[in-house]
Design a protein around this motif. Structure first.
Motif, PDB file in Angstrom:
ATOM      1  N   ALA A 436       0.821  -1.214   0.000  1.00  8.21           N
ATOM      2  CA  ALA A 436       0.000   0.000   0.000  1.00  8.21           C
ATOM      3  C   ALA A 436       0.853   1.261   0.000  1.00  8.21           C
ATOM      4  O   ALA A 436       0.454   2.296  -0.546  1.00  8.21           O
ATOM      5  N   GLU A 437       2.057   1.191   0.599  1.00  4.66           N
ATOM      6  CA  GLU A 437       2.905   2.375   0.670  1.00  4.66           C
ATOM      7  C   GLU A 437       3.263   2.903  -0.718  1.00  4.66           C
ATOM      8  O   GLU A 437       3.348   4.120  -0.929  1.00  4.66           O
ATOM      9  N   TYR A 438       3.465   2.007  -1.689  1.00  5.77           N
ATOM     10  CA  TYR A 438       3.849   2.441  -3.038  1.00  5.77           C
ATOM     11  C   TYR A 438       2.650   3.003  -3.800  1.00  5.77           C
ATOM     12  O   TYR A 438       2.757   4.028  -4.486  1.00  5.77           O
ATOM     13  N   ILE A 439       1.530   2.329  -3.680  1.00  4.10           N
ATOM     14  CA  ILE A 439       0.314   2.846  -4.326  1.00  4.10           C
ATOM     15  C   ILE A 439      -0.067   4.191  -3.715  1.00  4.10           C
ATOM     16  O   ILE A 439      -0.496   5.114  -4.424  1.00  4.10           O
ATOM     17  N   ALA A 440       0.096   4.334  -2.393  1.00  5.79           N
ATOM     18  CA  ALA A 440      -0.237   5.595  -1.726  1.00  5.79           C
ATOM     19  C   ALA A 440       0.596   6.746  -2.270  1.00  5.79           C
ATOM     20  O   ALA A 440       0.085   7.854  -2.480  1.00  5.79           O
ATOM     21  N   HIS A 441       1.873   6.519  -2.519  1.00  2.44           N
ATOM     22  CA  HIS A 441       2.719   7.594  -3.041  1.00  2.44           C
ATOM     23  C   HIS A 441       2.335   7.969  -4.473  1.00  2.44           C
ATOM     24  O   HIS A 441       2.366   9.145  -4.838  1.00  2.44           O
ATOM     25  N   ILE A 442       1.987   6.978  -5.274  1.00  6.79           N
ATOM     26  CA  ILE A 442       1.521   7.280  -6.632  1.00  6.79           C
ATOM     27  C   ILE A 442       0.260   8.134  -6.568  1.00  6.79           C
ATOM     28  O   ILE A 442       0.118   9.129  -7.303  1.00  6.79           O
ATOM     29  N   MET A 443      -0.646   7.772  -5.672  1.00  7.59           N
ATOM     30  CA  MET A 443      -1.890   8.534  -5.531  1.00  7.59           C
ATOM     31  C   MET A 443      -1.612   9.954  -5.040  1.00  7.59           C
ATOM     32  O   MET A 443      -2.243  10.914  -5.504  1.00  7.59           O
ATOM     33  N   ALA A 444      -0.680  10.087  -4.102  1.00  9.12           N
ATOM     34  CA  ALA A 444      -0.359  11.417  -3.578  1.00  9.12           C
ATOM     35  C   ALA A 444       0.237  12.311  -4.669  1.00  9.12           C
ATOM     36  O   ALA A 444      -0.077  13.511  -4.752  1.00  9.12           O
ATOM     37  N   VAL A 445       1.096  11.736  -5.497  1.00 16.21           N
ATOM     38  CA  VAL A 445       1.667  12.497  -6.616  1.00 16.21           C
ATOM     39  C   VAL A 445       0.565  12.923  -7.585  1.00 16.21           C
ATOM     40  O   VAL A 445       0.534  14.064  -8.062  1.00 16.21           O
ATOM     41  N   ALA A 446      -0.360  12.004  -7.854  1.00 18.03           N
ATOM     42  CA  ALA A 446      -1.452  12.307  -8.787  1.00 18.03           C
ATOM     43  C   ALA A 446      -2.333  13.432  -8.267  1.00 18.03           C
ATOM     44  O   ALA A 446      -2.713  14.345  -9.013  1.00 18.03           O
ATOM     45  N   ILE A 447      -2.661  13.389  -6.960  1.00 24.67           N
ATOM     46  CA  ILE A 447      -3.521  14.426  -6.390  1.00 24.67           C
ATOM     47  C   ILE A 447      -2.769  15.754  -6.322  1.00 24.67           C
ATOM     48  O   ILE A 447      -3.322  16.810  -6.660  1.00 24.67           O
ATOM     49  N   THR A 448      -1.514  15.717  -5.904  1.00 24.45           N
ATOM     50  CA  THR A 448      -0.713  16.936  -5.793  1.00 24.45           C
ATOM     51  C   THR A 448      -0.600  17.650  -7.142  1.00 24.45           C
ATOM     52  O   THR A 448      -0.688  18.881  -7.223  1.00 24.45           O
ATOM     53  N   ASN A 449      -0.437  16.872  -8.212  1.00 25.06           N
ATOM     54  CA  ASN A 449      -0.257  17.450  -9.541  1.00 25.06           C
ATOM     55  C   ASN A 449      -1.550  17.518 -10.344  1.00 25.06           C
ATOM     56  O   ASN A 449      -1.527  17.826 -11.535  1.00 25.06           O
ATOM     57  N   GLU A 450      -2.658  17.228  -9.667  1.00 26.59           N
ATOM     58  CA  GLU A 450      -3.994  17.347 -10.266  1.00 26.59           C
ATOM     59  C   GLU A 450      -4.102  16.565 -11.563  1.00 26.59           C
ATOM     60  O   GLU A 450      -4.672  17.038 -12.562  1.00 26.59           O
ATOM     61  N   LEU A 451      -3.570  15.359 -11.571  1.00 26.11           N
ATOM     62  CA  LEU A 451      -3.663  14.509 -12.755  1.00 26.11           C
ATOM     63  C   LEU A 451      -5.088  13.961 -12.894  1.00 26.11           C
ATOM     64  O   LEU A 451      -5.743  13.631 -11.910  1.00 26.11           O
ATOM     65  N   THR A 452      -5.548  13.859 -14.120  1.00 27.70           N
ATOM     66  CA  THR A 452      -6.839  13.244 -14.366  1.00 27.70           C
ATOM     67  C   THR A 452      -6.691  11.717 -14.327  1.00 27.70           C
ATOM     68  O   THR A 452      -5.586  11.181 -14.389  1.00 27.70           O
ATOM     69  N   ILE A 453      -7.827  11.050 -14.251  1.00 27.52           N
ATOM     70  CA  ILE A 453      -7.821   9.589 -14.285  1.00 27.52           C
ATOM     71  C   ILE A 453      -7.167   9.105 -15.580  1.00 27.52           C
ATOM     72  O   ILE A 453      -6.337   8.193 -15.578  1.00 27.52           O
ATOM     73  N   LYS A 454      -7.513   9.738 -16.699  1.00 28.48           N
ATOM     74  CA  LYS A 454      -6.946   9.336 -17.993  1.00 28.48           C
ATOM     75  C   LYS A 454      -5.434   9.530 -18.013  1.00 28.48           C
ATOM     76  O   LYS A 454      -4.689   8.672 -18.501  1.00 28.48           O
ATOM     77  N   ALA A 455      -4.968  10.671 -17.471  1.00 30.19           N
ATOM     78  CA  ALA A 455      -3.532  10.938 -17.454  1.00 30.19           C
ATOM     79  C   ALA A 455      -2.788   9.882 -16.638  1.00 30.19           C
ATOM     80  O   ALA A 455      -1.699   9.437 -17.022  1.00 30.19           O
ATOM     81  N   LEU A 456      -3.390   9.469 -15.538  1.00 31.48           N
ATOM     82  CA  LEU A 456      -2.742   8.455 -14.713  1.00 31.48           C
ATOM     83  C   LEU A 456      -2.762   7.095 -15.406  1.00 31.48           C
ATOM     84  O   LEU A 456      -1.784   6.340 -15.352  1.00 31.48           O
ATOM     85  N   LEU A 457      -3.845   6.804 -16.100  1.00 30.20           N
ATOM     86  CA  LEU A 457      -3.925   5.548 -16.845  1.00 30.20           C
ATOM     87  C   LEU A 457      -2.970   5.530 -18.037  1.00 30.20           C
ATOM     88  O   LEU A 457      -2.570   4.455 -18.495  1.00 30.20           O
ATOM     89  N   ASP A 458      -2.611   6.690 -18.533  1.00 30.90           N
ATOM     90  CA  ASP A 458      -1.689   6.755 -19.665  1.00 30.90           C
ATOM     91  C   ASP A 458      -0.240   6.500 -19.274  1.00 30.90           C
ATOM     92  O   ASP A 458       0.616   6.347 -20.148  1.00 30.90           O
TER      93      ASP A 458
END
Length: 495
Positions: A436-458
């Motif tokens: 979970a620690e690794y997924i949590a950091h990916i999610m935190a980066v995504a929220i911090t940088n306001e990435l869309t769902i599509k951008a993260l899936l790309d």
């Protein structure tokens, strides 16, 4: 510090032994960072500390607890590899376990202390600071006038009234549990937050008879009921838990040889029960060390939970006062990375001609509990999302069937992603599961940088990894938003 110039104040001022631009009170993570940052632009700075000149994390918190978790993980893997066709007889040497924890802990604290020792001696004062009615800092035989004060006095374990006297030497907190010379035979852990979960599960995996108590049917402070239910299921496989129980009394009973601790409680059915064993670890949270400081003499107001009012979460400044309260002392978010950022920001804010180079924006909420499976919360909680008025969907993935999780034999868990329908952005997430620690950091980066769902899936996600579960949850978000994903199809999780 905005005080009247009556004769008493004038006399006090005449007795000042030192006048500094900045005084930092407390030398934990926040205080050390504040001192280092302020020292870049002013030499007229002093740091005052009562107790050890290391950090809570290195000395009695994050690091020794993770050393305990690491030992427990090794023991658990060695004892539970039958499904892989691997059979072993495991002997746990409790004295060696604790000796390694203490030795490695000392390695971490030595490195912290080494840096502190490099600071000029005339900038460091060992002693308990008190701010008097004239706004001056009393410490040892000194009376210090500070133009600006940074309070970074940290926190201490909270112990309910009278428990110290009732439990005596059978009472443990994080301040002394890592000083044990050997693993105990039995232990009650009161409180199922991050500290309680990590220590309870680790001790249990190391052969200690552990019972974990919590007054709510909840673990790890989880606020998503489905994630909480899954966490209880996963953790309950190897840990005895008395959730939704009420502790009525604690104490000791003695025979000719030793004292035995007891916990009297009502279980989830309201039936009176009693636990007996060697130690009671109190993990009922921490309280900020601010009550005896005299902070009210700087016109700082506290609420009924000792939290400062008018707190600027960017800098720690209190209203328009030249007073900054940072780290655990402000009881805002008591996590090391937050304390570190707050210390840097406060140290930058108090310095003249500051270029804001070290100013840190408020961090996206991020917490990780290192039990197994791990628990993580990122961004907004589900109740916050529900109260926001935003239109949202919840994407999910179960780690019970996720490919790499099953390969590793760690397949128990659930991830929820809260996403805004209007913006296609992630609001928050909650998870119990492997890595979970690794997924949590990916999610935190995504929220911090306001990435869309599509951008993260790309972005690429390697196969086969546990992180592929994140992609499954993101796709579930898109399905529920009825937004088709047009990118080229990739291999599904784990197969």
């Amino acid at each position: 510090m905005n005080k009247s110039s009556d004769s008493t104040t004038e006399n006090a001022t005449n007795n000042v032994t030192r006048h500094v631009t900045v005084a930092v009170i407390g030398a934990g993570t926040a205080g050390q960072n504040a001192f280092r940052t302020a020292s870049k632009t002013t030499k007229n700075v002093v740091i005052i500390n009562d107790g050890f000149w290391t950090t809570t994390c290195a000395t009695v918190g994050c690091m020794p607890s993770k050393l305990l978790v690491a030992a427990a993980s090794r023991a658990h893997d060695a004892q539970h590899s039958d499904q892989f066709g691997i059979h072993a007889d495991v002997r746990i040497d409790g004295k060696q376990v604790m000796a390694r924890i203490q030795a490695e802990r000392n390695f971490f604290t030595h490195n912290v202390k080494k840096q502190v020792d490099s600071w000029p001696n005339d900038k460091k004062i060992s002693g308990r600071a008190h701010i008097n009615k004239d706004g001056l800092i009393e410490v040892n035989d000194e009376l210090i006038k500070a133009d600006k004060i940074i309070v970074a006095t940290g926190s201490s374990p909270f112990i309910p009234d009278n428990w110290t006297d009732k439990l005596g030497k059978t009472l443990l907190t994080t301040d002394n549990v890592f000083e044990l010379s050997d693993l105990p035979t039995s232990m009650a852990v009161i409180g199922a937050g991050s500290v309680g979960l990590e220590i309870a599960q680790s001790m249990s995996r190391l052969g200690v008879a552990v019972t974990l108590f919590n007054r709510e049917n909840r673990v790890g402070g989880l606020q998503d009921d489905d994630i909480n239910k899954k966490a209880i299921e996963c953790l309950g496989h190897g840990l005895t838990m008395e959730l939704n129980s009420r502790v009525d009394d604690v104490g000791t009973c003695s025979d000719d040889k030793k004292s035995t601790a007891f916990v009297k409680y009502k279980d989830s059915d309201g039936q009176a029960q009693e636990w007996q064993g060697e130690y009671v670890l109190v993990a009922t949270g921490r309280r900020n060390n601010i009550e005896q400081l005299g902070i009210e003499n700087l016109d700082v107001e506290l609420d009924d939970k000792n939290r400062p009012k008018d707190l600027d979460i960017n800098t720690g400044q209190i209203g328009d006062l030249e007073v900054y309260i940072v780290g655990d002392a402000n009881a805002h978010i008591p996590l090391l990375h937050v304390a570190s950022d707050e210390g840097f920001s406060a140290g930058s804010s108090v310095c003249p001609n500051n270029t804001d180079a070290d100013m840190r924006p408020p961090s996206i909420p991020l917490s990780i509990i290192f039990c197994e499976p791990q628990i993580a919360n990122i961004g907004m909680t589900l109740p916050e999302v529900e109260d926001s008025g935003l239109h949202y969907v919840i994407g999910e993935v179960s780690f019970d069937t996720q490919g790499r999780s099953r390969v590793m034999g760690v397949n128990c868990g659930l991830l929820h992603i809260y996403s805004c329908k209007e913006t296609d952005k992630i609001l928050g997430a909650s998870m119990v599961g492997p890595d979970a620690e690794y997924i949590a950091h990916i999610m935190a980066v995504a929220i911090t940088n306001e990435l869309t769902i599509k951008a993260l899936l790309d972005t690429p996600i390697y196969h086969p990894t546990i992180v592929e579960g994140l992609r499954t949850a993101l796709r579930d978000v898109q399905d529920k938003m009825a937004i088709p994903y047009q990118a080229q199809l990739t291999q599904e999780d784990g197969f």
